[in-house]
Design a protein around this motif. Structure first.
Motif, PDB file in Angstrom:
ATOM      1  N   GLY A 108       0.813  -1.209   0.000  1.00 21.56           N
ATOM      2  CA  GLY A 108       0.000   0.000   0.000  1.00 21.56           C
ATOM      3  C   GLY A 108       0.848   1.261   0.000  1.00 21.56           C
ATOM      4  O   GLY A 108       0.518   2.248  -0.659  1.00 21.56           O
ATOM      5  N   ALA A 109       1.963   1.244   0.724  1.00 16.79           N
ATOM      6  CA  ALA A 109       2.876   2.389   0.734  1.00 16.79           C
ATOM      7  C   ALA A 109       3.466   2.621  -0.651  1.00 16.79           C
ATOM      8  O   ALA A 109       3.547   3.759  -1.117  1.00 16.79           O
ATOM      9  N   ASP A 110       3.851   1.536  -1.323  1.00 16.68           N
ATOM     10  CA  ASP A 110       4.385   1.662  -2.686  1.00 16.68           C
ATOM     11  C   ASP A 110       3.337   2.245  -3.638  1.00 16.68           C
ATOM     12  O   ASP A 110       3.636   3.134  -4.432  1.00 16.68           O
ATOM     13  N   LEU A 111       2.107   1.733  -3.550  1.00 14.55           N
ATOM     14  CA  LEU A 111       1.030   2.250  -4.399  1.00 14.55           C
ATOM     15  C   LEU A 111       0.749   3.721  -4.102  1.00 14.55           C
ATOM     16  O   LEU A 111       0.558   4.526  -5.020  1.00 14.55           O
ATOM     17  N   ALA A 112       0.723   4.071  -2.824  1.00 17.16           N
ATOM     18  CA  ALA A 112       0.437   5.458  -2.426  1.00 17.16           C
ATOM     19  C   ALA A 112       1.505   6.407  -2.965  1.00 17.16           C
ATOM     20  O   ALA A 112       1.182   7.494  -3.453  1.00 17.16           O
ATOM     21  N   LYS A 113       2.744   6.002  -2.883  1.00 15.96           N
ATOM     22  CA  LYS A 113       3.826   6.852  -3.387  1.00 15.96           C
ATOM     23  C   LYS A 113       3.725   7.022  -4.899  1.00 15.96           C
ATOM     24  O   LYS A 113       4.026   8.086  -5.428  1.00 15.96           O
ATOM     25  N   ARG A 114       3.278   5.986  -5.591  1.00 17.00           N
ATOM     26  CA  ARG A 114       3.178   6.038  -7.047  1.00 17.00           C
ATOM     27  C   ARG A 114       1.938   6.803  -7.512  1.00 17.00           C
ATOM     28  O   ARG A 114       2.005   7.587  -8.442  1.00 17.00           O
ATOM     29  N   TRP A 115       0.782   6.558  -6.866  1.00 16.44           N
ATOM     30  CA  TRP A 115      -0.475   7.085  -7.378  1.00 16.44           C
ATOM     31  C   TRP A 115      -1.048   8.262  -6.602  1.00 16.44           C
ATOM     32  O   TRP A 115      -1.815   9.048  -7.147  1.00 16.44           O
ATOM     33  N   CYS A 116      -0.715   8.390  -5.339  1.00 19.44           N
ATOM     34  CA  CYS A 116      -1.406   9.371  -4.489  1.00 19.44           C
ATOM     35  C   CYS A 116      -0.556  10.576  -4.119  1.00 19.44           C
ATOM     36  O   CYS A 116      -1.086  11.610  -3.704  1.00 19.44           O
ATOM     37  N   ALA A 117       0.764  10.444  -4.226  1.00 18.92           N
ATOM     38  CA  ALA A 117       1.671  11.476  -3.721  1.00 18.92           C
ATOM     39  C   ALA A 117       1.634  12.770  -4.516  1.00 18.92           C
ATOM     40  O   ALA A 117       2.125  13.792  -4.035  1.00 18.92           O
ATOM     41  N   SER A 118       1.058  12.766  -5.695  1.00 18.93           N
ATOM     42  CA  SER A 118       0.976  14.028  -6.441  1.00 18.93           C
ATOM     43  C   SER A 118      -0.026  14.979  -5.797  1.00 18.93           C
ATOM     44  O   SER A 118       0.075  16.193  -5.978  1.00 18.93           O
ATOM     45  N   CYS A 119      -0.969  14.449  -5.022  1.00 18.38           N
ATOM     46  CA  CYS A 119      -1.965  15.296  -4.340  1.00 18.38           C
ATOM     47  C   CYS A 119      -1.829  15.246  -2.819  1.00 18.38           C
ATOM     48  O   CYS A 119      -1.988  16.258  -2.154  1.00 18.38           O
ATOM     49  N   HIS A 120      -1.592  14.068  -2.251  1.00 17.34           N
ATOM     50  CA  HIS A 120      -1.546  13.870  -0.798  1.00 17.34           C
ATOM     51  C   HIS A 120      -0.109  13.733  -0.304  1.00 17.34           C
ATOM     52  O   HIS A 120       0.729  13.180  -1.006  1.00 17.34           O
ATOM     53  N   VAL A 121       0.128  14.186   0.904  1.00 21.05           N
ATOM     54  CA  VAL A 121       1.371  13.818   1.586  1.00 21.05           C
ATOM     55  C   VAL A 121       1.137  12.400   2.079  1.00 21.05           C
ATOM     56  O   VAL A 121       0.255  12.166   2.917  1.00 21.05           O
ATOM     57  N   VAL A 122       1.893  11.469   1.544  1.00 22.04           N
ATOM     58  CA  VAL A 122       1.669  10.065   1.876  1.00 22.04           C
ATOM     59  C   VAL A 122       2.721   9.498   2.825  1.00 22.04           C
ATOM     60  O   VAL A 122       2.515   8.438   3.403  1.00 22.04           O
ATOM     61  N   ALA A 123       3.854  10.209   2.983  1.00 23.94           N
ATOM     62  CA  ALA A 123       4.925   9.699   3.836  1.00 23.94           C
ATOM     63  C   ALA A 123       5.705  10.858   4.444  1.00 23.94           C
ATOM     64  O   ALA A 123       5.721  11.963   3.893  1.00 23.94           O
ATOM     65  N   ASN A 124       6.336  10.598   5.568  1.00 30.11           N
ATOM     66  CA  ASN A 124       7.203  11.604   6.183  1.00 30.11           C
ATOM     67  C   ASN A 124       8.312  11.973   5.214  1.00 30.11           C
ATOM     68  O   ASN A 124       8.836  11.124   4.503  1.00 30.11           O
ATOM     69  N   GLY A 125       8.654  13.229   5.195  1.00 29.04           N
ATOM     70  CA  GLY A 125       9.736  13.674   4.338  1.00 29.04           C
ATOM     71  C   GLY A 125       9.309  14.030   2.927  1.00 29.04           C
ATOM     72  O   GLY A 125      10.134  14.457   2.128  1.00 29.04           O
ATOM     73  N   GLN A 126       8.040  13.855   2.611  1.00 28.73           N
ATOM     74  CA  GLN A 126       7.568  14.234   1.281  1.00 28.73           C
ATOM     75  C   GLN A 126       7.545  15.752   1.191  1.00 28.73           C
ATOM     76  O   GLN A 126       6.976  16.421   2.045  1.00 28.73           O
ATOM     77  N   ALA A 127       8.132  16.301   0.160  1.00 26.58           N
ATOM     78  CA  ALA A 127       8.305  17.751   0.059  1.00 26.58           C
ATOM     79  C   ALA A 127       7.077  18.481  -0.455  1.00 26.58           C
ATOM     80  O   ALA A 127       6.755  19.564   0.036  1.00 26.58           O
ATOM     81  N   THR A 128       6.362  17.934  -1.427  1.00 29.52           N
ATOM     82  CA  THR A 128       5.255  18.675  -2.025  1.00 29.52           C
ATOM     83  C   THR A 128       3.992  17.835  -2.122  1.00 29.52           C
ATOM     84  O   THR A 128       4.046  16.612  -2.222  1.00 29.52           O
TER      85      THR A 128
END
Length: 105
Positions: free
Chosen positions: A31-51
């Protein structure tokens, strides 16, 4: 004889239930891998995500909601609201993303 047969049936039912729940358990790492690939353009999905978009909640804030439920979230992800892109998630993928978000509590 009947009591012995009942015990065997009960044992088989418990064993099959355990195997099914283990086989169907959500995978938060996937789920973390999917979130980073598909969701991170809109949501902060993990610590350290800049934008991310300022108009959407971070995954950590979703996880901290008092009424958070991985099952409800997975169901929501299968039929997202209009503001979300239409990602063709399988039930397993939706469950994995929901498990990841739940792990952020």
């Amino acid at each position: 004889m009947r009591q012995h047969l009942r015990r065997i049936c009960l044992l088989l039912a418990v064993a099959s239930s355990f195997c099914m729940s283990s086989a169907l358990a959500a995978d938060a790492d996937h789920g973390a891998d999917l979130a980073k690939r598909w969701c991170a353009s809109c949501h902060v999905v993990a610590n350290g995500q800049a934008t991310a978009s300022a108009d959407v909640p971070s995954f950590a804030s979703v996880a901290r909601k008092p009424d958070f439920s991985p099952e409800r979230l997975a169901f929501f992800l299968l039929d997202p609201h209009p503001k979300m892109p239409n990602f063709p998630l399988s039930r397993t993928e939706a469950g994995d993303i929901a498990a990841y978000i739940g792990s952020l509590r």
